[in-house]
Design a protein around this motif. Structure first.
Motif, PDB file in Angstrom:
ATOM      1  N   PRO A 275       0.799  -1.231   0.000  1.00 33.46           N
ATOM      2  CA  PRO A 275       0.000   0.000   0.000  1.00 33.46           C
ATOM      3  C   PRO A 275       0.832   1.281   0.000  1.00 33.46           C
ATOM      4  O   PRO A 275       0.273   2.376  -0.139  1.00 33.46           O
ATOM      5  CB  PRO A 275      -0.788  -0.124   1.307  1.00 33.46           C
ATOM      6  CG  PRO A 275       0.134  -0.862   2.220  1.00 33.46           C
ATOM      7  CD  PRO A 275       0.873  -1.843   1.349  1.00 33.46           C
ATOM      8  N   GLU A 276       2.184   1.195   0.160  1.00 37.69           N
ATOM      9  CA  GLU A 276       2.993   2.408   0.245  1.00 37.69           C
ATOM     10  C   GLU A 276       2.902   3.254  -1.021  1.00 37.69           C
ATOM     11  O   GLU A 276       3.076   4.475  -0.978  1.00 37.69           O
ATOM     12  CB  GLU A 276       4.462   2.054   0.506  1.00 37.69           C
ATOM     13  CG  GLU A 276       4.756   1.548   1.904  1.00 37.69           C
ATOM     14  CD  GLU A 276       4.607   0.039   1.999  1.00 37.69           C
ATOM     15  OE1 GLU A 276       4.061  -0.562   1.039  1.00 37.69           O
ATOM     16  OE2 GLU A 276       5.029  -0.536   3.015  1.00 37.69           O
ATOM     17  N   ALA A 277       2.606   2.625  -2.150  1.00 37.74           N
ATOM     18  CA  ALA A 277       2.514   3.368  -3.403  1.00 37.74           C
ATOM     19  C   ALA A 277       1.440   4.441  -3.357  1.00 37.74           C
ATOM     20  O   ALA A 277       1.555   5.485  -4.013  1.00 37.74           O
ATOM     21  CB  ALA A 277       2.227   2.398  -4.551  1.00 37.74           C
ATOM     22  N   LEU A 278       0.396   4.221  -2.575  1.00 40.06           N
ATOM     23  CA  LEU A 278      -0.699   5.184  -2.531  1.00 40.06           C
ATOM     24  C   LEU A 278      -0.230   6.521  -1.956  1.00 40.06           C
ATOM     25  O   LEU A 278      -0.617   7.586  -2.445  1.00 40.06           O
ATOM     26  CB  LEU A 278      -1.857   4.632  -1.693  1.00 40.06           C
ATOM     27  CG  LEU A 278      -2.435   3.300  -2.184  1.00 40.06           C
ATOM     28  CD1 LEU A 278      -3.599   2.872  -1.302  1.00 40.06           C
ATOM     29  CD2 LEU A 278      -2.884   3.406  -3.636  1.00 40.06           C
ATOM     30  N   ALA A 279       0.615   6.472  -0.930  1.00 36.43           N
ATOM     31  CA  ALA A 279       1.154   7.713  -0.369  1.00 36.43           C
ATOM     32  C   ALA A 279       2.268   8.265  -1.239  1.00 36.43           C
ATOM     33  O   ALA A 279       2.364   9.486  -1.467  1.00 36.43           O
ATOM     34  CB  ALA A 279       1.666   7.461   1.050  1.00 36.43           C
ATOM     35  N   ALA A 280       3.114   7.375  -1.765  1.00 41.06           N
ATOM     36  CA  ALA A 280       4.260   7.826  -2.555  1.00 41.06           C
ATOM     37  C   ALA A 280       3.839   8.536  -3.834  1.00 41.06           C
ATOM     38  O   ALA A 280       4.508   9.482  -4.279  1.00 41.06           O
ATOM     39  CB  ALA A 280       5.156   6.638  -2.883  1.00 41.06           C
ATOM     40  N   HIS A 281       2.736   8.110  -4.448  1.00 46.41           N
ATOM     41  CA  HIS A 281       2.332   8.643  -5.746  1.00 46.41           C
ATOM     42  C   HIS A 281       1.057   9.477  -5.682  1.00 46.41           C
ATOM     43  O   HIS A 281       0.519   9.847  -6.735  1.00 46.41           O
ATOM     44  CB  HIS A 281       2.153   7.504  -6.748  1.00 46.41           C
ATOM     45  CG  HIS A 281       3.438   6.826  -7.110  1.00 46.41           C
ATOM     46  ND1 HIS A 281       3.497   5.560  -7.656  1.00 46.41           N
ATOM     47  CD2 HIS A 281       4.734   7.242  -7.000  1.00 46.41           C
ATOM     48  CE1 HIS A 281       4.762   5.235  -7.859  1.00 46.41           C
ATOM     49  NE2 HIS A 281       5.524   6.236  -7.466  1.00 46.41           N
ATOM     50  N   HIS A 282       0.579   9.777  -4.480  1.00 47.42           N
ATOM     51  CA  HIS A 282      -0.665  10.555  -4.368  1.00 47.42           C
ATOM     52  C   HIS A 282      -0.502  11.931  -5.003  1.00 47.42           C
ATOM     53  O   HIS A 282      -1.346  12.388  -5.791  1.00 47.42           O
ATOM     54  CB  HIS A 282      -1.066  10.683  -2.898  1.00 47.42           C
ATOM     55  CG  HIS A 282      -2.381  11.378  -2.703  1.00 47.42           C
ATOM     56  ND1 HIS A 282      -2.499  12.761  -2.673  1.00 47.42           N
ATOM     57  CD2 HIS A 282      -3.632  10.893  -2.549  1.00 47.42           C
ATOM     58  CE1 HIS A 282      -3.765  13.089  -2.502  1.00 47.42           C
ATOM     59  NE2 HIS A 282      -4.481  11.975  -2.417  1.00 47.42           N
ATOM     60  N   ALA A 283       0.588  12.614  -4.668  1.00 45.31           N
ATOM     61  CA  ALA A 283       0.802  13.957  -5.221  1.00 45.31           C
ATOM     62  C   ALA A 283       0.989  13.904  -6.735  1.00 45.31           C
ATOM     63  O   ALA A 283       0.569  14.813  -7.456  1.00 45.31           O
ATOM     64  CB  ALA A 283       2.017  14.606  -4.563  1.00 45.31           C
ATOM     65  N   LEU A 284       1.601  12.838  -7.230  1.00 51.63           N
ATOM     66  CA  LEU A 284       1.796  12.695  -8.673  1.00 51.63           C
ATOM     67  C   LEU A 284       0.452  12.627  -9.395  1.00 51.63           C
ATOM     68  O   LEU A 284       0.240  13.293 -10.416  1.00 51.63           O
ATOM     69  CB  LEU A 284       2.628  11.445  -8.951  1.00 51.63           C
ATOM     70  CG  LEU A 284       3.013  11.122 -10.392  1.00 51.63           C
ATOM     71  CD1 LEU A 284       4.347  10.381 -10.409  1.00 51.63           C
ATOM     72  CD2 LEU A 284       1.952  10.254 -11.080  1.00 51.63           C
ATOM     73  N   LEU A 285      -0.463  11.825  -8.854  1.00 48.11           N
ATOM     74  CA  LEU A 285      -1.765  11.667  -9.511  1.00 48.11           C
ATOM     75  C   LEU A 285      -2.640  12.903  -9.336  1.00 48.11           C
ATOM     76  O   LEU A 285      -3.584  13.109 -10.108  1.00 48.11           O
ATOM     77  CB  LEU A 285      -2.489  10.440  -8.959  1.00 48.11           C
ATOM     78  CG  LEU A 285      -1.809   9.090  -9.232  1.00 48.11           C
ATOM     79  CD1 LEU A 285      -2.704   7.951  -8.780  1.00 48.11           C
ATOM     80  CD2 LEU A 285      -1.482   8.919 -10.700  1.00 48.11           C
ATOM     81  N   ALA A 286      -2.360  13.694  -8.299  1.00 48.78           N
ATOM     82  CA  ALA A 286      -3.138  14.912  -8.080  1.00 48.78           C
ATOM     83  C   ALA A 286      -2.549  16.110  -8.809  1.00 48.78           C
ATOM     84  O   ALA A 286      -3.143  17.182  -8.821  1.00 48.78           O
ATOM     85  CB  ALA A 286      -3.207  15.216  -6.584  1.00 48.78           C
ATOM     86  N   GLY A 287      -1.376  15.922  -9.423  1.00 48.04           N
ATOM     87  CA  GLY A 287      -0.673  17.026 -10.064  1.00 48.04           C
ATOM     88  C   GLY A 287      -0.929  17.111 -11.557  1.00 48.04           C
ATOM     89  O   GLY A 287      -1.929  16.594 -12.074  1.00 48.04           O
ATOM     90  N   PRO A 288      -0.016  17.720 -12.279  1.00 47.95           N
ATOM     91  CA  PRO A 288      -0.218  17.962 -13.719  1.00 47.95           C
ATOM     92  C   PRO A 288      -0.206  16.707 -14.580  1.00 47.95           C
ATOM     93  O   PRO A 288      -0.564  16.777 -15.754  1.00 47.95           O
ATOM     94  CB  PRO A 288       0.956  18.882 -14.077  1.00 47.95           C
ATOM     95  CG  PRO A 288       1.985  18.626 -13.033  1.00 47.95           C
ATOM     96  CD  PRO A 288       1.226  18.324 -11.789  1.00 47.95           C
ATOM     97  N   LEU A 289       0.211  15.552 -14.031  1.00 36.47           N
ATOM     98  CA  LEU A 289       0.210  14.325 -14.828  1.00 36.47           C
ATOM     99  C   LEU A 289      -1.130  13.605 -14.810  1.00 36.47           C
ATOM    100  O   LEU A 289      -1.331  12.644 -15.550  1.00 36.47           O
ATOM    101  CB  LEU A 289       1.308  13.377 -14.330  1.00 36.47           C
ATOM    102  CG  LEU A 289       2.740  13.828 -14.619  1.00 36.47           C
ATOM    103  CD1 LEU A 289       3.734  12.904 -13.946  1.00 36.47           C
ATOM    104  CD2 LEU A 289       2.997  13.868 -16.121  1.00 36.47           C
ATOM    105  N   ALA A 290      -2.044  14.023 -13.931  1.00 32.23           N
ATOM    106  CA  ALA A 290      -3.369  13.400 -13.904  1.00 32.23           C
ATOM    107  C   ALA A 290      -4.132  13.755 -15.169  1.00 32.23           C
ATOM    108  O   ALA A 290      -3.968  14.840 -15.737  1.00 32.23           O
ATOM    109  CB  ALA A 290      -4.136  13.863 -12.671  1.00 32.23           C
ATOM    110  N   ALA A 291      -4.991  12.840 -15.606  1.00 30.19           N
ATOM    111  CA  ALA A 291      -5.745  13.087 -16.837  1.00 30.19           C
ATOM    112  C   ALA A 291      -6.693  14.266 -16.693  1.00 30.19           C
ATOM    113  O   ALA A 291      -7.053  14.913 -17.680  1.00 30.19           O
ATOM    114  CB  ALA A 291      -6.528  11.831 -17.226  1.00 30.19           C
ATOM    115  N   SER A 292      -7.111  14.578 -15.449  1.00 32.50           N
ATOM    116  CA  SER A 292      -8.032  15.692 -15.222  1.00 32.50           C
ATOM    117  C   SER A 292      -7.304  17.017 -15.059  1.00 32.50           C
ATOM    118  O   SER A 292      -7.932  18.051 -14.807  1.00 32.50           O
ATOM    119  CB  SER A 292      -8.849  15.418 -13.952  1.00 32.50           C
ATOM    120  OG  SER A 292      -7.982  15.265 -12.828  1.00 32.50           O
ATOM    121  N   ALA A 293      -5.949  17.011 -15.181  1.00 32.97           N
ATOM    122  CA  ALA A 293      -5.175  18.204 -14.852  1.00 32.97           C
ATOM    123  C   ALA A 293      -5.148  19.235 -15.974  1.00 32.97           C
ATOM    124  O   ALA A 293      -4.729  20.365 -15.755  1.00 32.97           O
ATOM    125  CB  ALA A 293      -3.746  17.816 -14.502  1.00 32.97           C
TER     126      ALA A 293
END
Length: 375
Positions: A275-293
């Protein structure tokens, strides 16, 4: 850009595959059988080990040795004595790399050398150094190379690497499917003999059979909509692969997939374990690389402008221990940021079989992505 039409053109794929990558993936099962036979012919089954070694040191160039150490360490379980010896040097060339034994290495330790080259002078010196320290030495490399002579001089065990005629055309990529199984299989046979992992001949035959079945499902003649490897390659077109893994064997499979995407397809990728990936990559998915960004992407000129790079989660799952799983939370996080998710889960089988299936499908996907993008 990915030429998706090429994925369903077997003749075009064959013409683009100048490195023999598809053939290496398709023949993985045969490579396991040949490599296991080479290990037996070299006398591995006749060894009479006097207990387990304190440490198993693995040396070799590039990702081939890295993957072997990672996979063997995971299969050995908690408290694994497997340690990779990282090289130093000024360039990744055979003559420029240097390996050294740790100062504590001695008679209760085992040195394994795995290389698809065999001409590295430092590996030959390492075998001699291990002999002088009292370490046991075993190596897997092409026959007739300087390393084979050095291992014989160190009274070690040498297993000829299972090669194919098309391997001789140019230097082999460490992430090539054929290279992995040719180097890994004899090491599995050896470590099974000394009791560090469980890989008896019948289990290796199951692995070879599983690899054959994956080759049937993922081969170039199978169309994209029913081919999991081609589907995954298509999903990752113009995307940043974010590889999340769950389960003991899925971790090294995910790290290998990320390395293969970089080496074979020239694609950056990130890999992390749940489950560590969820914290490690949370900011990545919420940032400019997210499809909704990028809401303005709707108005992008599809002809003149390249598409923006967005993350795509690849979830590789083995059966988690105790039935606990972070997969629902992973899907929720990704989809909550409009990030697509592709999932791979192997059929039931023992640890080696499920590991082989995850590696084989992702190997095919990396190869298809490389060929269809002109890498």
């Amino acid at each position: 850009m990915l030429d998706e039409s090429l994925l369903d053109t077997p003749e075009g794929l064959a013409e683009a595959d100048r490195r023999g990558l598809l053939r290496g993936a398709a023949e993985a099962g045969a490579r396991v059988r040949t490599a296991a036979r080479h290990a037996i012919e070299a006398g591995v089954q006749e060894l009479k080990p006097d207990g387990r070694p304190r440490a198993v040191l693995i040396a070799g160039p590039g990702v081939a040795a890295t993957h072997a150490a990672d996979l063997l360490g995971s299969l050995a379980g908690p408290g694994s004595p497997v340690i990779r010896l990282a090289p130093s040097g000024v360039a990744p060339a055979a003559g420029a790399l240097r390996w050294e034994l740790p100062g504590w290495a001695g008679s209760v330790d085992l040195l394994l050398i795995a290389t698809p080259d065999g001409t590295e002078p430092s590996l030959s010196l390492l075998a001699d150094q291990a002999y002088r320290r009292g370490c046991s030495v075993a190596a897997v490399a092409p026959a007739g190379t300087p390393l084979a002579e050095a291992v014989a001089g160190a009274h070690g065990m040498f297993v000829p690497m299972a090669t194919a005629p098309y391997d001789q055309g140019e230097p082999l990529a460490g992430s090539s499917p054929g290279v992995l199984w040719a180097l890994l299989t004899p090491l599995l046979v050896l470590l099974d003999r000394i009791g560090l992992v469980t890989a008896p001949p019948e289990d290796l035959e199951k692995v070879a059979d599983r690899l054959d079945r994956v080759a049937e499902r993922c081969g170039p003649a199978i169309v994209t909509y029913s081919n999991p490897a081609k589907t995954l390659a298509s999903d990752l077109a113009d995307a940043l692969p974010v590889v999340w893994t769950e389960g003991v064997t899925a971790g090294p499979a995910g790290r290998r997939f990320a390395a293969a995407l970089a080496e074979l397809a020239g694609r950056p990728a990130l890999a992390a374990e749940l489950p560590e990936a969820l914290a490690a990559h949370h900011a990545l998915l919420a940032g400019p690389l997210a499809a909704s960004a990028d809401p303005d992407d709707f108005f992008r000129d599809r002809v003149e402008e390249a598409p923006a790079l967005h993350a795509h989660v690849v979830l590789l799952r083995d059966r988690p221990l105790g039935g606990l799983t972070a997969a629902p939370a992973a899907r929720e996080l990704a989809l909550g940021h409009d990030t697509p998710v592709s999932e791979l889960e192997p059929e039931e089988g023992d640890e080696l079989e499920t590991l082989a299936e995850l590696i084989a499908v992702t190997d095919f996907a990396a190869v298809y992505l490389a060929l269809a993008s002109g890498a």
